[in-house]
Design a protein around this motif. Structure first.
Motif, short mmCIF file in Angstrom:
data_model
loop_
_atom_site.label_atom_id
_atom_site.label_comp_id
_atom_site.label_asym_id
_atom_site.label_seq_id
_atom_site.Cartn_x
_atom_site.Cartn_y
_atom_site.Cartn_z
N LEU A 90 11.38 -1.76 -2.23
CA LEU A 90 11.44 -1.55 -3.68
C LEU A 90 10.96 -0.13 -4.06
N GLU A 91 9.65 0.11 -4.04
CA GLU A 91 9.15 1.44 -4.45
C GLU A 91 9.68 2.54 -3.52
N GLN A 92 9.49 2.34 -2.22
CA GLN A 92 9.86 3.40 -1.28
C GLN A 92 11.38 3.52 -1.11
N ALA B 294 8.90 8.54 9.83
CA ALA B 294 8.58 7.16 10.26
C ALA B 294 7.77 6.45 9.19
N GLY B 295 7.50 7.14 8.06
CA GLY B 295 6.63 6.57 7.02
C GLY B 295 7.38 5.61 6.10
N GLY B 296 6.69 5.16 5.06
CA GLY B 296 7.24 4.16 4.15
C GLY B 296 8.55 4.61 3.52
N VAL B 297 8.56 5.77 2.87
CA VAL B 297 9.80 6.30 2.29
C VAL B 297 10.71 6.82 3.40
N GLY B 298 10.10 7.56 4.36
CA GLY B 298 10.88 8.27 5.37
C GLY B 298 11.72 7.37 6.25
N TYR C 234 9.25 15.14 -3.58
CA TYR C 234 8.80 13.93 -4.28
C TYR C 234 7.37 13.55 -3.95
N GLY C 235 6.71 14.30 -3.06
CA GLY C 235 5.34 13.93 -2.68
C GLY C 235 4.34 14.60 -3.59
N GLU C 236 3.16 14.02 -3.65
CA GLU C 236 2.12 14.58 -4.52
C GLU C 236 1.70 15.97 -4.06
N GLY C 237 1.77 16.19 -2.75
CA GLY C 237 1.36 17.50 -2.21
C GLY C 237 2.23 18.64 -2.68
N GLY D 171 13.17 17.99 -8.16
CA GLY D 171 11.98 17.15 -8.12
C GLY D 171 12.30 15.72 -8.52
N PHE D 172 11.53 14.78 -7.98
CA PHE D 172 11.78 13.36 -8.29
C PHE D 172 10.48 12.64 -8.62
N ARG D 173 10.51 11.83 -9.66
CA ARG D 173 9.46 10.87 -9.98
C ARG D 173 10.11 9.53 -10.27
N LEU D 174 9.62 8.49 -9.63
CA LEU D 174 10.19 7.15 -9.78
C LEU D 174 10.13 6.67 -11.23
N GLY E 45 8.32 14.86 1.20
CA GLY E 45 7.27 14.05 0.58
C GLY E 45 5.89 14.53 0.96
N VAL E 46 5.80 15.70 1.59
CA VAL E 46 4.51 16.17 2.14
C VAL E 46 3.96 17.35 1.33
N GLY E 47 4.80 18.34 1.04
CA GLY E 47 4.35 19.50 0.25
C GLY E 47 3.66 20.55 1.11
N VAL F 192 0.88 -1.18 0.00
CA VAL F 192 0.00 0.00 0.00
C VAL F 192 0.92 1.22 0.00
N ASN F 193 0.68 2.11 -0.94
CA ASN F 193 1.49 3.34 -1.05
C ASN F 193 0.59 4.55 -0.90
N TYR F 194 1.18 5.66 -0.41
CA TYR F 194 0.36 6.84 -0.20
C TYR F 194 -0.26 7.33 -1.52
N ALA F 195 0.44 7.11 -2.63
CA ALA F 195 -0.11 7.54 -3.93
C ALA F 195 -1.42 6.80 -4.24
N ASP F 196 -1.58 5.58 -3.69
CA ASP F 196 -2.85 4.85 -3.91
C ASP F 196 -4.04 5.59 -3.30
N1 LIG Z 1 7.76 10.86 -6.54
C1 LIG Z 1 7.64 9.54 -6.53
O1 LIG Z 1 7.94 8.86 -7.52
C2 LIG Z 1 7.17 8.86 -5.29
C3 LIG Z 1 7.38 7.50 -5.06
C4 LIG Z 1 6.96 6.93 -3.86
C5 LIG Z 1 6.31 7.74 -2.92
N2 LIG Z 1 6.07 9.04 -3.22
C6 LIG Z 1 5.42 9.94 -2.26
O2 LIG Z 1 6.11 9.85 -1.03
C7 LIG Z 1 5.25 10.21 0.03
C8 LIG Z 1 5.32 9.13 1.10
O3 LIG Z 1 4.75 7.94 0.57
P1 LIG Z 1 4.58 6.64 1.47
O4 LIG Z 1 3.81 5.67 0.67
O5 LIG Z 1 5.89 6.25 2.02
O6 LIG Z 1 3.62 7.17 2.65
P2 LIG Z 1 3.89 7.27 4.22
O7 LIG Z 1 5.07 8.16 4.45
O8 LIG Z 1 3.93 5.91 4.80
O9 LIG Z 1 2.57 7.98 4.71
C9 LIG Z 1 2.36 9.35 4.53
C10 LIG Z 1 2.85 10.15 5.77
O10 LIG Z 1 2.79 11.52 5.44
C11 LIG Z 1 2.63 12.27 6.62
N3 LIG Z 1 1.62 13.32 6.42
C12 LIG Z 1 1.86 14.64 6.45
N4 LIG Z 1 0.75 15.33 6.22
C13 LIG Z 1 -0.23 14.44 6.04
C14 LIG Z 1 -1.62 14.54 5.78
N5 LIG Z 1 -2.23 15.73 5.65
N6 LIG Z 1 -2.34 13.41 5.64
C15 LIG Z 1 -1.76 12.21 5.74
N7 LIG Z 1 -0.44 12.05 5.99
C16 LIG Z 1 0.32 13.15 6.14
C17 LIG Z 1 2.21 11.31 7.71
O11 LIG Z 1 3.31 11.22 8.62
P3 LIG Z 1 3.22 12.03 10.02
O12 LIG Z 1 1.85 11.72 10.56
O13 LIG Z 1 4.29 11.44 10.84
O14 LIG Z 1 3.41 13.48 9.69
C18 LIG Z 1 1.96 10.00 6.99
O15 LIG Z 1 2.31 8.87 7.77
C19 LIG Z 1 3.85 10.36 -0.61
O16 LIG Z 1 3.59 11.73 -0.86
C20 LIG Z 1 3.98 9.61 -1.92
O17 LIG Z 1 3.07 10.05 -2.89
C21 LIG Z 1 6.50 9.61 -4.36
#
Ligand SMILES: NC(=O)c1ccc[n+]([C@@H]2O[C@H](COP(=O)([O-])OP(=O)(O)OC[C@H]3O[C@@H](n4cnc5c(N)ncnc54)[C@H](OP(=O)(O)O)[C@@H]3O)[C@@H](O)[C@H]2O)c1
Length: 316
Positions: free
Chosen positions: A112-114, A140-144, A227-230, A250-253, A205-207, A39-43
């Motif tokens: 892999l993705e993260q 503490a998130g998937g990428v972070g 790299y986040g959608e935000g 900026g980064f896109r996978l 990754g937050v924006g 499960v990825n945040y982009a989903d």
């Molecule tokens: N550019 C690319 O190719 C690419 C590839 C992979 C992922 N991404 C992006 O990387 C980011 C992280 O992805 P992930 O799958 O690893 O997710 P994740 O970090 O496991 O989850 C998102 C985290 O963002 C934080 N957050 C801050 N503001 C938020 C809000 N308003 N609502 C919900 N969460 C918020 C939360 O952490 P706290 O509660 O601790 O603040 C939450 O745990 C996403 O934006 C995703 O789209 C981009």
């Protein structure tokens, strides 16, 4: 096969388990009997219909691990057009990478993705070094949680942002020198206090205001990798960059996936690190295929840390 489908866009409740035909692979695709789907945040954004709007009905899910139907090899694969939350997936063959014996299905999926995202943001774009003062958002998130470890591994001083006490403690346990509440109203001041100086590299990754405040807090010659959608709505004036002498990257996978050698070598490196325990991939939640809604609700409500996985063979 069984799949978690969506027939409309909306909240986490839109998923429903359905019996559907197996995907018919194109000439460049492989058939994978899936064990775990990520499960990825982009989903979340795709489910809401605000990012890469999928055609309905749709099966979301961008990464899987399982066995190739053709010869039984264990592979992890990225799916650029969804299809992961299902018992069978059909990734492009070039995106299916062998998982070495010392790496579990969970680890392979988590890195892999993260992991590729964290690696290329830090290394390829951020060019992180031992002198850097790094901020990792959603630390503490998937990428972070992977980025914190990789930044420490590069010798940098690291501050992680996270919204709860337990997530901040986890980021410190992973190697962050300090952790700051991501809801702090003045993130620039908070991270400068935590680092003792202005950051030289921010991984965002937050924006939104997180991006704005951390960019403004950068030391001269510092850079933010977004790299986040935000982050996509932010507008940066070139004049401001010159005045501050800072950079925004900026980064896109997808750009990594466009280069098969870059993709495969990166995956092999991350599997190597995970297999030796040098990169600790955390599974923050494991859900049966019937509970994709719950996984999305948990991810969205910021309750989770690490990587969330769906066990597609489990129905309860
Ligand atoms: N550019 C690319 O190719 C690419 C590839 C992979 C992922 N991404 C992006 O990387 C980011 C992280 O992805 P992930 O799958 O690893 O997710 P994740 O970090 O496991 O989850 C998102 C985290 O963002 C934080 N957050 C801050 N503001 C938020 C809000 N308003 N609502 C919900 N969460 C918020 C939360 O952490 P706290 O509660 O601790 O603040 C939450 O745990 C996403 O934006 C995703 O789209 C981009």
């Amino acid at each position: 096969m069984l799949a978690a489908m969506i027939t409309s866009f909306g909240g986490p409740h839109v998923f429903a388990l359905d019996e559907v035909h197996e995907p018919v692979p194109g000439p460049d695709a492989a058939v994978v009997d899936v064990t775990l789907a990520g499960v990825n945040y982009a989903d979340v954004a795709r489910r809401r219909g605000v990012y890469e709007k999928p055609e309905l009905p749709a099966i979301l899910g961008a990464d899987v691990v399982g066995h190739l139907r053709s010869d039984g090899r264990r592979v992890a694969a990225l799916l650029r057009t969804g299809g992961g939350y299902a018992q069978v997936a059909a990734p492009l063959r070039r995106y299916a990478v062998d998982v070495p014996p010392g790496v579990t299905d969970e680890q392979a999926l988590a890195v892999l993705e993260q992991g590729l995202t964290a690696w290329h943001c830090l290394q390829t774009l951020g060019r992180v070094g031992g002198d850097d003062l790094v901020v990792v958002t959603a630390g503490a998130g998937g990428v972070g949680h992977l980025a914190v470890q990789l930044a420490r591994w590069a010798g940098a001083r690291v501050v992680a942002l996270a919204s709860s006490e337990s997530k901040r403690a986890y980021a410190v346990e992973l190697g962050a020198h300090a952790a700051v509440d991501s809801n702090h109203p003045d993130l620039g001041t908070a991270v400068r206090q935590a680092l003792g100086e202005a950051p030289t590299l921010v991984l965002d990754g937050v924006g939104g205001r997180t991006f704005e405040q951390l960019r403004a807090a950068l030391a001269p010659f510092g850079r933010v990798v977004t790299y986040g959608e935000g982050g996509s709505g932010a507008v940066v004036a070139v004049e401001d960059l010159m005045t501050a002498s800072t950079g925004v990257l900026g980064f896109r996978l997808q750009r990594v996936l466009d280069d098969e050698e870059l993709y495969r070598s990166g995956a092999a490196r991350l599997f190597h690190l995970a297999g030796r325990g040098l990169l600790r991939a955390r599974i923050g939640g494991r859900y049966p295929l019937t509970a994709v809604s719950r996984a999305h609700a948990d991810l969205e409500s910021r309750r989770t840390s690490g990587k969330l996985v769906i066990d597609v063979r489990k129905l309860h």
